[in-house]
Enzyme design. Structure first.
Site, PDB file in Angstrom:
ATOM      1  N   LYS A   1       1.188  -0.238  15.391  1.00 56.40           N
ATOM      2  CA  LYS A   1       2.630  -0.323  15.793  1.00 56.40           C
ATOM      3  C   LYS A   1       2.863  -1.470  16.604  1.00 56.40           C
ATOM      4  CE  LYS A   1       4.509   3.002  13.879  1.00 56.40           C
ATOM      5  NZ  LYS A   1       3.951   2.608  12.584  1.00 56.40           N
TER       6      LYS A   1
ATOM      7  N   TYR B   1      -9.194   5.400   7.551  1.00 50.56           N
ATOM      8  CA  TYR B   1      -9.496   5.731   8.958  1.00 50.56           C
ATOM      9  C   TYR B   1     -10.434   6.815   9.082  1.00 50.56           C
ATOM     10  CZ  TYR B   1      -5.046   3.496  10.399  1.00 50.56           C
ATOM     11  OH  TYR B   1      -3.951   2.303  10.617  1.00 50.56           O
TER      12      TYR B   1
ATOM     13  N   PRO C   1      -4.167   0.053  19.138  1.00 51.80           N
ATOM     14  CA  PRO C   1      -3.881  -0.408  17.709  1.00 51.80           C
ATOM     15  C   PRO C   1      -4.040   0.430  16.605  1.00 51.80           C
ATOM     16  CG  PRO C   1      -6.025  -1.370  18.378  1.00 51.80           C
ATOM     17  CD  PRO C   1      -5.328  -0.659  19.625  1.00 51.80           C
TER      18      PRO C   1
ATOM     19  N   TYR D   1       4.129   6.368  10.448  1.00 52.60           N
ATOM     20  CA  TYR D   1       3.149   5.263   9.985  1.00 52.60           C
ATOM     21  C   TYR D   1       4.157   4.014   9.243  1.00 52.60           C
ATOM     22  CZ  TYR D   1      -1.122   2.996   9.145  1.00 52.60           C
ATOM     23  OH  TYR D   1      -2.081   2.038   9.066  1.00 52.60           O
TER      24      TYR D   1
ATOM     25  N   HIS E   1       0.633  -1.339  -0.066  1.00 55.86           N
ATOM     26  CA  HIS E   1      -0.168  -0.050   0.119  1.00 55.86           C
ATOM     27  C   HIS E   1       0.828   1.232  -0.064  1.00 55.86           C
ATOM     28  CE1 HIS E   1      -4.062  -1.674   1.741  1.00 55.86           C
ATOM     29  NE2 HIS E   1      -3.620  -2.387   0.540  1.00 55.86           N
TER      30      HIS E   1
END
Ligand code: FAD
Length: 394
Positions: free
Chosen positions: A296, A202, A292, A382, A76
């Protein structure tokens, strides 16, 4: 009593990867795991993580356990944030020069077990560690065999990789436990249906946060922010699909499909300091837990493994004890960075009970939408430029 160089307990991603890397370097290890191999590889309670940082993917490749991940996983280039009725795409390649990899933790655990056993590694399944002795000088693991017998294993070094409900962390004398709980939990589902989008969404809606992720092009992994007191019985399938769609209204559509698994995950942050005592070391969730939202947990476990692996090799190759002495100090730098990011993502995206804090949160989200440096902060954390990547490259 049998004696090995390194005894590890817990065959999650942390313990398994460490054992495999050490084995490749000629260090003798034994892994003791409380559950059966079948449970680890197939139980719906072990589905868990699915987002691998760039550095985690690289470590798996270098350890020779990434073949299936590269074949079946999904690369991704970014994620979507849905808020204020719009959709913001964060292009990680443009913002941070890296991509992420989507591949189930349970698949990776299966792959490492297989490669480790093929390479002659030893994993004792259904062997639960029930006590630890003499960790300062010559560690001994007390464990229960599948027949219920209590036995002992002596080791030059012992490693506690026994996850978030760790027994190991109780054996660090004088350890400080830093903790925080959050006023919400995640209701998660795994369902046979096409994901809402090609990359993770998200979504921060007025009804609460929701995450739309996936395991494959036909398997969705979705989460809803719920109260920590919530009960699964209160969420029949229709209610879950309706709520997932309402939190994404006007942005994308979620198609219902057979739900294979449902779970509730409370949110907490935890750090054990220090992460070592004498000849005993903690890795992974045994030493730290993150909510979560920042994806990570498993990535952080791999960071610990990279640091401890290097330190053990310095000892076994050159007799140098310095890196082992500094393990906790070095690991805690990436641990707190990941704790910070996980906290930041969690408090940015979930609706908060305090009206003042909720308005501040919305202001932060709007700022993120307009600020390239903030988007870069998110992207870098990220993909993990400041954590695993550093150890792989260094
Ligand atoms: C719903 C959910 C979603 C998540 N999503 C992500 C994500 O997207 N990205 C990410 O990076 N992380 C994610 N995580 C976190 C990730 O799953 C954990 O951080 C990861 O499993 C930590 O690995 P570990 O090896 O330290 O511990 P674990 O995977 O928990 O393994 C510990 C092992 O120790 C064994 N054990 C326990 N006690 C004993 C004992 N006394 N004797 C012997 N064996 C014992 C257990 O059976 C277990 O197999 C998620 C977690 C959850 C719950």
């Amino acid at each position: 009593m049998r004696r090995v160089q390194v005894a590890i307990f817990g065959a999650g991603p942390a313990g398994l990867l460490l054992a495999h890397l050490l084995r490749q370097a000629g260090v003798e290890t034994v892994v003791l795991e409380a559950k059966s191999r079948e449970y680890l590889e197939t139980s719906p309670h072990r589905i868990r993580a699915g987002v691998l940082e760039w550095g985690t993917k690289e470590m798996a490749k270098q350890a020779g356990v990434g073949e299936r991940m590269l074949r079946e996983g999904l690369e991704h280039g970014g994620i979507y944030l849905a808020f204020d009725g719009g959709l913001l795409h964060l292009d990680f390649r443009a913002l941070a020069g890296r991509s992420i990899w989507v591949y189930g933790q349970q698949y990776l655990v299966r792959d490492i077990i297989q490669r480790h056993l093929e390479a002659g590694g030893e994993i004792l399944f259904e062997h639960e560690v029930v006590g630890l002795e003499n960790l300062g000088e010559a560690p001994v693991l007390v464990f229960r065999t599948p027949q219920g017998k209590e036995e002992r294993l002596a080791a030059e070094f012992a490693v506690g990789a026994d996850g978030s409900h760790s027994l190991a962390r109780r054996y660090i004398p004088g350890a400080r436990i830093h903790q925080k709980t959050y006023p919400f939990a995640w209701l998660g589902i795994l369902a046979e249906t096409r994901p809402a989008a090609e990359e993770l969404i998200y979504a921060s809606s007025e009804r609460g946060f929701a995450l739309y992720s996936m395991r494959s092009p036909s398997l969705s992994r979705n989460y809803l922010q719920v109260s920590p007191e919530e009960r699964l019985e209160a969420w029949p399938e229709e209610r879950i699909w309706e709520e997932l769609n309402r939190r994404l209204e006007g942005v994308a559509e979620v198609r219902p499909g057979p739900i294979l698994e449902k779970s509730l995950t409370p949110m907490r942050s935890l750090v054990v300091e220090p992460m070592q005592y004498g000849r005993f070391f903690l890795v992974g969730d045994a030493a730290h837990v993150v909510p979560p939202t920042g994806a990570k947990g498993m990535n952080l476990a791999f960071c610990d493994v990279a640091v401890l692996h290097r330190a053990l090799l310095a000892y076994y190759r050159n007799g140098d004890t310095g890196p082992l002495t500094r393990y906790s100090q070095e690991a805690l730098r990436h641990v707190w960075q990941a704790e910070l990011f996980s906290y930041w993502m969690t408090t940015l995206l979930h609706t908060l009970p305090d009206p003042f804090e909720e308005e501040l949160r919305r202001a932060k989200l709007r700022h993120l939408g307009e600020s390239l440096p903030l988007q870069r902060f998110l992207a870098e954390n990220y993909v993990g430029l400041h954590t695993t990547g550093r150890y792989v490259e260094g």
